[in-house]
Write an enzyme that holds these catalytic residues in place. Sequence first.
Site, PDB file in Angstrom:
ATOM      1  N   GLU A 189      59.163   2.837  76.080  1.00  0.00           N
ATOM      2  CA  GLU A 189      59.528   4.227  76.317  1.00  0.00           C
ATOM      3  C   GLU A 189      59.833   4.897  74.982  1.00  0.00           C
ATOM      4  O   GLU A 189      60.951   4.767  74.460  1.00  0.00           O
ATOM      5  CB  GLU A 189      60.783   4.300  77.185  1.00  0.00           C
ATOM      6  CG  GLU A 189      60.656   3.614  78.522  1.00  0.00           C
ATOM      7  CD  GLU A 189      61.669   4.173  79.505  1.00  0.00           C
ATOM      8  OE1 GLU A 189      61.257   4.851  80.445  1.00  0.00           O
ATOM      9  OE2 GLU A 189      62.876   3.965  79.293  1.00  0.00           O
ATOM     10  N   HIS A 197      68.072   0.626  78.112  1.00  0.00           N
ATOM     11  CA  HIS A 197      67.474   1.961  78.196  1.00  0.00           C
ATOM     12  C   HIS A 197      67.959   2.768  76.989  1.00  0.00           C
ATOM     13  O   HIS A 197      69.099   2.601  76.541  1.00  0.00           O
ATOM     14  CB  HIS A 197      67.894   2.637  79.509  1.00  0.00           C
ATOM     15  CG  HIS A 197      67.165   3.917  79.757  1.00  0.00           C
ATOM     16  ND1 HIS A 197      67.529   5.093  79.158  1.00  0.00           N
ATOM     17  CD2 HIS A 197      66.067   4.190  80.500  1.00  0.00           C
ATOM     18  CE1 HIS A 197      66.681   6.048  79.540  1.00  0.00           C
ATOM     19  NE2 HIS A 197      65.787   5.527  80.351  1.00  0.00           N
ATOM     20  N   GLU A 245      69.080   5.618  76.661  1.00  0.00           N
ATOM     21  CA  GLU A 245      70.350   6.350  76.859  1.00  0.00           C
ATOM     22  C   GLU A 245      71.541   5.403  76.692  1.00  0.00           C
ATOM     23  O   GLU A 245      72.596   5.799  76.195  1.00  0.00           O
ATOM     24  CB  GLU A 245      70.346   7.032  78.238  1.00  0.00           C
ATOM     25  CG  GLU A 245      69.418   8.238  78.234  1.00  0.00           C
ATOM     26  CD  GLU A 245      68.815   8.596  79.571  1.00  0.00           C
ATOM     27  OE1 GLU A 245      69.313   8.153  80.617  1.00  0.00           O
ATOM     28  OE2 GLU A 245      67.805   9.345  79.563  1.00  0.00           O
ATOM     29  N   SER A 262      58.139  10.919  80.542  1.00  0.00           N
ATOM     30  CA  SER A 262      57.510  12.097  81.150  1.00  0.00           C
ATOM     31  C   SER A 262      56.224  11.776  81.912  1.00  0.00           C
ATOM     32  O   SER A 262      55.263  12.534  81.867  1.00  0.00           O
ATOM     33  CB  SER A 262      57.277  13.177  80.093  1.00  0.00           C
ATOM     34  OG  SER A 262      58.519  13.564  79.516  1.00  0.00           O
ATOM     35  N   GLY A 307      62.342  12.487  79.145  1.00  0.00           N
ATOM     36  CA  GLY A 307      63.006  13.694  79.639  1.00  0.00           C
ATOM     37  C   GLY A 307      62.675  14.935  78.846  1.00  0.00           C
ATOM     38  O   GLY A 307      63.327  15.971  79.006  1.00  0.00           O
ATOM     39  N   ASN A 332      63.701   5.483  87.855  1.00  0.00           N
ATOM     40  CA  ASN A 332      65.052   5.387  87.294  1.00  0.00           C
ATOM     41  C   ASN A 332      65.774   6.678  87.647  1.00  0.00           C
ATOM     42  O   ASN A 332      65.521   7.715  87.043  1.00  0.00           O
ATOM     43  CB  ASN A 332      64.969   5.207  85.766  1.00  0.00           C
ATOM     44  CG  ASN A 332      66.330   5.301  85.101  1.00  0.00           C
ATOM     45  OD1 ASN A 332      67.363   5.205  85.767  1.00  0.00           O
ATOM     46  ND2 ASN A 332      66.336   5.488  83.785  1.00  0.00           N
ATOM     47  N   TRP A 333      66.647   6.582  88.642  1.00  0.00           N
ATOM     48  CA  TRP A 333      67.328   7.804  89.120  1.00  0.00           C
ATOM     49  C   TRP A 333      68.454   8.246  88.182  1.00  0.00           C
ATOM     50  O   TRP A 333      69.056   9.291  88.394  1.00  0.00           O
ATOM     51  CB  TRP A 333      67.904   7.567  90.517  1.00  0.00           C
ATOM     52  CG  TRP A 333      66.859   7.511  91.596  1.00  0.00           C
ATOM     53  CD1 TRP A 333      65.507   7.610  91.435  1.00  0.00           C
ATOM     54  CD2 TRP A 333      67.089   7.341  93.001  1.00  0.00           C
ATOM     55  NE1 TRP A 333      64.878   7.520  92.659  1.00  0.00           N
ATOM     56  CE2 TRP A 333      65.828   7.360  93.637  1.00  0.00           C
ATOM     57  CE3 TRP A 333      68.232   7.183  93.798  1.00  0.00           C
ATOM     58  CZ2 TRP A 333      65.685   7.220  95.021  1.00  0.00           C
ATOM     59  CZ3 TRP A 333      68.088   7.039  95.170  1.00  0.00           C
ATOM     60  CH2 TRP A 333      66.826   7.063  95.773  1.00  0.00           C
ATOM     61  N   LYS A 334      68.786   7.427  87.210  1.00  0.00           N
ATOM     62  CA  LYS A 334      69.916   7.720  86.300  1.00  0.00           C
ATOM     63  C   LYS A 334      71.158   8.066  87.149  1.00  0.00           C
ATOM     64  O   LYS A 334      71.364   7.453  88.186  1.00  0.00           O
ATOM     65  CB  LYS A 334      69.537   8.836  85.325  1.00  0.00           C
ATOM     66  CG  LYS A 334      68.190   8.575  84.649  1.00  0.00           C
ATOM     67  CD  LYS A 334      67.897   9.465  83.492  1.00  0.00           C
ATOM     68  CE  LYS A 334      66.498   9.180  82.985  1.00  0.00           C
ATOM     69  NZ  LYS A 334      66.206   9.784  81.719  1.00  0.00           N
ATOM     70  N   GLY A 375      61.516   8.611  85.144  1.00  0.00           N
ATOM     71  CA  GLY A 375      62.836   9.226  85.260  1.00  0.00           C
ATOM     72  C   GLY A 375      62.767  10.457  86.147  1.00  0.00           C
ATOM     73  O   GLY A 375      62.781  10.380  87.376  1.00  0.00           O
ATOM     74  N   GLY A 376      62.650  11.623  85.518  1.00  0.00           N
ATOM     75  CA  GLY A 376      62.698  12.908  86.240  1.00  0.00           C
ATOM     76  C   GLY A 376      61.803  12.957  87.469  1.00  0.00           C
ATOM     77  O   GLY A 376      62.238  13.401  88.549  1.00  0.00           O
TER      78      GLY A 376
END
Length: 259
Positions: free
Chosen positions: A173, A99, A101, A218, A179, A10-12, A239-240
């Site tokens: 998640e 998600h 966010e 993470s 994150g 997930n590149w956001k 993600g990251g």
Amino acid sequence: MQRRLLVAGNWKMHGDKAFTTQFIADFVQEFGGEQRSFDALICTPAPYLSHASDAVSAQSAGIAIGAQNVSPHEKGAYTGEISLPMLSDLGCEYVLLGHSERRELYGETDSHVAEKFAACLSAEPSIVPVLCIGESLAEREAGHTENVVERQINAVLTKVGIDGFKGAVIAYEPVWAIGTGKTASPEQAQQVHAFIRGLLAEHDLSIAENIQLLYGGSVKPANAEELFSQKDIDGGLIGGASLQVESFVGICKAAQKLV
Ligand code: PEP
């Protein structure tokens, strides 16, 4: 029951055209001719979906492309929204829904998410919904983890029934692990995954056994193998660590080992 692992990035709101091209080329360099025992997916920002799917086709990269959000409406006066037919037109096969966010920053409720999930199933061609669920730190500390994920799943079940989960993906998640560098321990994650599978099994055993349940929060090359080797964890939503091809590839290698 051997389910195929799925490693999803997930590149956001990160990346650009050059990053996308380079990422796919570097991934092919690592996994190009190799027989893969896992599925790979990247969820790019919407403006780069078409570029990503063209690059994947041009390089026969064998990576699926996904979006990070979608409108439940097919078309109409919805300024700024993107429809499912548009995503299909851009080569998208998956979409992330709900998600944390989106739930936290954009006020998406369980019922919005359920509406989008239902729209994915009735779209032509259909797009695989990746339903993101998970509890906040306060909810975990209050002992409400299972209630929260049950509520989030029930909102979708009520809308589409258990058959709607055939071919869908769920990503558990925990919000406190997204994150933050804090990962749920493999045991903590497995416990919730088993609970989710059990919930679905109350409705249909075969759907429960076949659905891919991803863990997100993470995940990195150093913890991926242990997480993915848990009985009910079928890969990860990353993600990251999906923003550097080296770490995404490192996570994919962990999946590749676990046939
Ligand atoms: C995510 O955003 O879905 C996620 C899991 O992020 P991270 O891997 O950075 O925790």
